[in-house]
Scaffold this motif. Structure first.
Motif, PDB file in Angstrom:
ATOM      1  N   MET A  72      -1.904   2.052   6.142  1.00 22.17           N
ATOM      2  CA  MET A  72      -2.329   0.713   5.713  1.00 22.17           C
ATOM      3  C   MET A  72      -3.774   0.735   5.214  1.00 22.17           C
ATOM      4  SD  MET A  72       0.161  -1.400   5.913  1.00 22.17           S
ATOM      5  CE  MET A  72       1.233  -0.074   5.413  1.00 22.17           C
ATOM      6  N   TRP A  73      -4.625   1.522   5.872  1.00 23.09           N
ATOM      7  CA  TRP A  73      -6.012   1.616   5.451  1.00 23.09           C
ATOM      8  C   TRP A  73      -6.107   2.288   4.079  1.00 23.09           C
ATOM      9  CZ3 TRP A  73      -9.261   6.090   5.181  1.00 23.09           C
ATOM     10  CH2 TRP A  73     -10.594   5.795   4.891  1.00 23.09           C
ATOM     11  N   GLN A  75      -3.772   2.412   1.818  1.00 30.67           N
ATOM     12  CA  GLN A  75      -3.205   1.482   0.841  1.00 30.67           C
ATOM     13  C   GLN A  75      -4.215   0.407   0.471  1.00 30.67           C
ATOM     14  OE1 GLN A  75       0.067  -0.860   2.237  1.00 30.67           O
ATOM     15  NE2 GLN A  75       0.724  -1.416   0.172  1.00 30.67           N
ATOM     16  N   SER A  76      -4.978  -0.074   1.435  1.00 31.37           N
ATOM     17  CA  SER A  76      -5.963  -1.121   1.149  1.00 31.37           C
ATOM     18  C   SER A  76      -7.083  -0.605   0.250  1.00 31.37           C
ATOM     19  CB  SER A  76      -6.544  -1.682   2.442  1.00 31.37           C
ATOM     20  OG  SER A  76      -7.411  -0.730   3.042  1.00 31.37           O
ATOM     21  N   THR A  80      -5.579  -3.728  -4.925  1.00 27.92           N
ATOM     22  CA  THR A  80      -6.486  -4.881  -4.896  1.00 27.92           C
ATOM     23  C   THR A  80      -5.684  -6.115  -4.497  1.00 27.92           C
ATOM     24  OG1 THR A  80      -6.094  -5.270  -7.238  1.00 27.92           O
ATOM     25  CG2 THR A  80      -8.014  -3.954  -6.656  1.00 27.92           C
ATOM     26  N   PRO A  81      -6.256  -6.977  -3.700  1.00 21.33           N
ATOM     27  CA  PRO A  81      -5.529  -8.177  -3.292  1.00 21.33           C
ATOM     28  C   PRO A  81      -5.288  -9.113  -4.468  1.00 21.33           C
ATOM     29  CG  PRO A  81      -7.757  -8.162  -2.366  1.00 21.33           C
ATOM     30  CD  PRO A  81      -7.557  -6.880  -3.107  1.00 21.33           C
TER      31      PRO A  81
END
Length: 83
Positions: A72-73, A75-76, A80-81
């Motif tokens: 998850m890290w 991927q973040s 971009t959100p």
């Protein structure tokens, strides 16, 4: 003690002698155990096995959790959100 001081020969002697002595004592205790002692030994074996299974499962769950959080890290970092 003198054989134990020789680097390779001492190690081989220590492993062979100590392991066989301890195994022989354990085997003799097992064979001479009364029925009550045998039951107690079985309970102890069961608790040991349950403890080992719990440790392995806890380690597996911990590794899976760390892998998930790491994924998850990572991927973040690349995604971009959406706004």
């Amino acid at each position: 003690m003198l054989l134990g001081a020789v680097p390779f020969v001492g190690d081989v002697f220590d492993i062979y002698y100590k392991a066989n002595e301890k195994n022989l004592v354990l085997l003799q205790q097992h064979l001479q155990a009364t029925p009550q002692e045998a039951r107690r030994q079985k309970w102890g074996d069961g608790f040991f096995l349950a403890g080992m299974i719990a440790i392995v499962l806890a380690a597996l769950i911990g590794m899976m959790t760390i892998a998930y959080l790491l994924a998850m890290w990572i991927q973040s970092l690349f995604v971009t959100p959406v706004r």
